[in-house]
Design an enzyme around this catalytic site. Structure first.
Site, PDB file in Angstrom:
ATOM      1  N   HIS A  15       0.852  -1.193   0.000  1.00  0.00           N
ATOM      2  CA  HIS A  15       0.000   0.000   0.000  1.00  0.00           C
ATOM      3  C   HIS A  15       0.886   1.240   0.000  1.00  0.00           C
ATOM      4  CE1 HIS A  15      -4.227   1.479   0.859  1.00  0.00           C
ATOM      5  NE2 HIS A  15      -3.497   2.580   0.776  1.00  0.00           N
ATOM      6  N   HIS A  17       1.425   4.930  -1.982  1.00  0.00           N
ATOM      7  CA  HIS A  17       0.907   5.945  -2.914  1.00  0.00           C
ATOM      8  C   HIS A  17       2.065   6.740  -3.521  1.00  0.00           C
ATOM      9  CE1 HIS A  17      -3.498   5.833  -2.169  1.00  0.00           C
ATOM     10  NE2 HIS A  17      -3.134   5.293  -1.015  1.00  0.00           N
ATOM     11  N   ASP A  19       2.074   9.649  -5.062  1.00  0.00           N
ATOM     12  CA  ASP A  19       2.048  11.066  -4.721  1.00  0.00           C
ATOM     13  C   ASP A  19       2.242  11.312  -3.227  1.00  0.00           C
ATOM     14  OD1 ASP A  19      -0.378   9.784  -4.476  1.00  0.00           O
ATOM     15  OD2 ASP A  19      -1.603  11.473  -5.096  1.00  0.00           O
ATOM     16  N   GLY A 168      -9.698   8.079  -2.090  1.00  0.00           N
ATOM     17  CA  GLY A 168     -10.331   9.369  -1.863  1.00  0.00           C
ATOM     18  C   GLY A 168     -11.134   9.405  -0.578  1.00  0.00           C
ATOM     19  N   HIS A 195     -10.186   1.250  -1.091  1.00  0.00           N
ATOM     20  CA  HIS A 195     -10.008   1.896   0.202  1.00  0.00           C
ATOM     21  C   HIS A 195     -11.368   1.906   0.915  1.00  0.00           C
ATOM     22  CE1 HIS A 195      -6.305   3.366  -1.604  1.00  0.00           C
ATOM     23  NE2 HIS A 195      -5.944   3.925  -0.460  1.00  0.00           N
ATOM     24  N   GLU A 198     -12.114   3.108   6.748  1.00  0.00           N
ATOM     25  CA  GLU A 198     -11.355   4.060   7.566  1.00  0.00           C
ATOM     26  C   GLU A 198     -12.219   5.230   8.007  1.00  0.00           C
ATOM     27  OE1 GLU A 198      -7.056   6.295   7.710  1.00  0.00           O
ATOM     28  OE2 GLU A 198      -7.849   5.726   5.761  1.00  0.00           O
TER      29      GLU A 198
END
Length: 220
Positions: A15, A17, A19, A168, A195, A198
């Site tokens: 996991h 990212h 960016d 997102g 995702h 959370e």
């Protein structure tokens, strides 16, 4: 156990990212100045996922050109290899890199080129791949469909793309509103992670599993 021993142990990273992984040297090279801590990090009083996600905006401004995306992928994998990471999946949302006129396909191609350039440095047991993220929003269905199409295309071409994702603000855009996108992914044979769990609770995890997600992102 010493830090050096930990670094040498083989590890996986599932996991990551793109960016969210820009190095300080990469950022300062692109900016031509020293980066301030508050530009990249939330405060100690951060209380929500949405506040945390705002910190991705600044790095994204530096990843709007093909050569920057290629370089970032290459540098990230070099860093992973130096930490003993033998397998990784690097995820990013092509639609977030189109602000200066690049198409999603040009962006995916640039990321794949970074992957290709990094292969010469891989250890004998290393393998690094890409995941293409769809994004939670209320007006980007066409962009998400294009992301899924590209995930299928580049997986078929063997370019290192192995899955799609949905990322997102979970609490603002319910998982169940993206059914059409992941129905298309299933039809194309694209495995995907979502995702969930959370900011929107257990029901978002259940929804992701009903969509046939093979992995849950976070799920805390």
């Amino acid at each position: 156990m010493t830090q050096e021993t930990l670094k040498e142990l083989p590890k996986i990273e599932l996991h990551c990212h793109l960016d969210g992984s820009l190095s300080r040297p990469f950022i300062e090279k692109r900016l031509g100045r020293t980066v301030r801590p508050e530009e990249l990090s939330v405060s100690e009083n951060c209380t929500s996922l949405n506040e945390y996600l705002e910190k991705f905006e600044f790095p994204l401004t530096l990843l709007q050109k093909a050569e920057a995306i290629t370089e970032c992928v290459r540098m990230l994998i070099a860093g992973q290899d130096s930490q003993g990471i033998m397998y990784s999946e690097i995820r990013f949302a092509p639609q977030l890199h189109t602000r200066k006129g690049l198409s999603q396909q040009e962006i995916v191609e640039a990321a794949c080129e970074g992957l290709d350039e990094s292969r010469k440095y891989w250890k004998s047991y290393s393998c690094h791949n890409l995941i293409l993220c769809c994004m939670r929003s209320d007006d980007n269905k066409d962009a998400n469909m294009e992301t899924v199409r590209l995930a299928a295309l580049y997986a078929e071409r063997g370019r290192g793309v192995v899955a799609a994702d949905l990322a997102g603000a979970e609490g603002l855009y319910a998982t169940d509103t993206f059914a059409d996108v992941f129905r298309d992914a299933v039809q194309r044979g694209v495995p995907f992670t979502i995702h969930a769990g959370e900011a929107a609770g257990a029901e978002s995890v259940e929804c992701a599993l009903n969509f046939q997600a093979v992995r849950i992102g976070h799920g805390v």
